[in-house]
Design an enzyme around this catalytic site. Structure first.
Site, PDB file in Angstrom:
ATOM      1  N   ASP A 177      37.455  71.996  59.111  1.00  0.00           N
ATOM      2  CA  ASP A 177      36.937  70.982  59.710  1.00  0.00           C
ATOM      3  C   ASP A 177      37.417  69.543  59.839  1.00  0.00           C
ATOM      4  O   ASP A 177      38.277  69.088  58.772  1.00  0.00           O
ATOM      5  CB  ASP A 177      35.571  70.913  59.016  1.00  0.00           C
ATOM      6  N   VAL A 178      37.039  68.842  60.840  1.00  0.00           N
ATOM      7  CA  VAL A 178      37.727  67.692  61.142  1.00  0.00           C
ATOM      8  C   VAL A 178      36.920  66.475  60.262  1.00  0.00           C
ATOM      9  O   VAL A 178      37.641  65.362  59.838  1.00  0.00           O
ATOM     10  CB  VAL A 178      37.791  67.305  62.531  1.00  0.00           C
ATOM     11  N   GLU A 212      29.745  80.827  60.663  1.00  0.00           N
ATOM     12  CA  GLU A 212      29.793  80.847  59.448  1.00  0.00           C
ATOM     13  C   GLU A 212      29.046  82.106  58.803  1.00  0.00           C
ATOM     14  O   GLU A 212      29.397  82.481  57.868  1.00  0.00           O
ATOM     15  CB  GLU A 212      29.067  79.447  58.567  1.00  0.00           C
ATOM     16  N   ASP A 262      30.635  68.305  49.049  1.00  0.00           N
ATOM     17  CA  ASP A 262      29.998  67.542  49.953  1.00  0.00           C
ATOM     18  C   ASP A 262      29.468  66.337  49.259  1.00  0.00           C
ATOM     19  O   ASP A 262      28.893  66.455  48.335  1.00  0.00           O
ATOM     20  CB  ASP A 262      28.492  68.528  50.137  1.00  0.00           C
TER      21      ASP A 262
END
Length: 270
Positions: A127-128, A219, A242
């Site tokens: 993911d960016v 996902e 996270d």
């Protein structure tokens, strides 16, 4: 846990010797591809991703970034180390962020089929909206690699947000499942990533024909695939954290983590 029930390693700080791994892999002419989607407002995260990747991601190895974006002219100029390259691939922006997620498997599949099989040995899909903070090296290389979702690594599998509707091809029964894997990182040998994306794309198409959208789009399908095709290497939450969560004592280092953001401002239909 440092090993899965099927004896695949779970990579944590202290479970590998970086010098030994580098001596093995640097004697081989390896090429590692990295796919990144920077579509719509997510283009704003690309500079930070690339800049920190150049500091921490597979230093000393040949890395080729493949940037998928609807705004090629907005791709930032980041100085790349010798042996590293960047290719921009223009894609369509869809009105729903969920649609962008759903299309990613299809786009990666076609890109591998069209040219990546001849260009890279390994492929990692990231993911960016993430930043690298620490060494993320050759210890991540493996035949089929997945990362444990940082939100679900200490809870019982009955709590995992798998797709629970049996009408979906992503369905996982309540009494099954090993880990909940994050869609923000998967990879491995390029041929194995092709098999994964082919299977997930086919499942997504079947769901679409039946007017079903899995709980967490790609996902959910990734987790269903990995239930029956076990990863040969699993990355601990060090490799996909996270930052809205407090760092627990078992995480000695955070290597790669999400950018704290307001989803309503970057998702097209949030």
């Amino acid at each position: 846990m440092t090993v899965t029930p099927w004896l695949a390693p779970i990579v944590w700080e202290g479970t590998f010797n970086q010098e030994v791994i580098d001596r093995i892999y640097r004697n081989v002419n390896l090429k590692v591809g990295v796919t990144v989607f920077a579509v719509g407002k997510y283009i704003r995260f690309l500079h930070g991703f690339l800049e920190t990747a150049e500091k921490h991601l597979l230093q000393g190895y040949q890395v080729h970034y493949y940037i998928f974006t609807d705004k090629p002219s907005n791709v930032p100029q980041v100085e790349l180390a010798p042996g590293r390259a960047l290719t921009v691939v223009q894609v369509t922006k869809y009105a729903r962020w969920q649609e962008i997620s759903l299309r990613r498997m299809e786009i990666i599949k076609h890109t591998i089929q069209d040219w990546l099989l001849q260009e890279v040995n390994f492929l990692y899909c990231l993911d960016v909206d993430m930043l690298f903070h620490h060494h993320w090296g050759a210890e991540v290389l493996g035949s089929l690699v997945a990362a444990i979702h940082p939100g679900y690594y200490k809870v019982h599998r009955s709590v995992f947000p798998y797709e629970r509707r049996s009408t979906s091809t992503a369905y996982v029964p309540i009494d099954q499942g090993d880990f909940y894997y994050a869609g923000a990182m998967f990879g491995g040998y390029v041929k194995n990533v092709l098999r994964l994306t082919e299977a997930c794309h086919a499942a997504l198409l079947t769901d679409r024909l039946n007017a079903i959208e899995a709980a967490w789009q790609e996902e959910s399908h990734l987790n269903r695939y990995l239930l029956h095709h076990k990863p040969t290497k699993v990355l601990s939450p060090e490799y996909l954290w996270d930052d809205t969560k407090q760092q627990p004592p078992e995480l000695k280092v955070i290597r790669f983590s999400t950018v704290i953001k307001n989803n309503a401002k970057v998702r097209e239909n949030a």
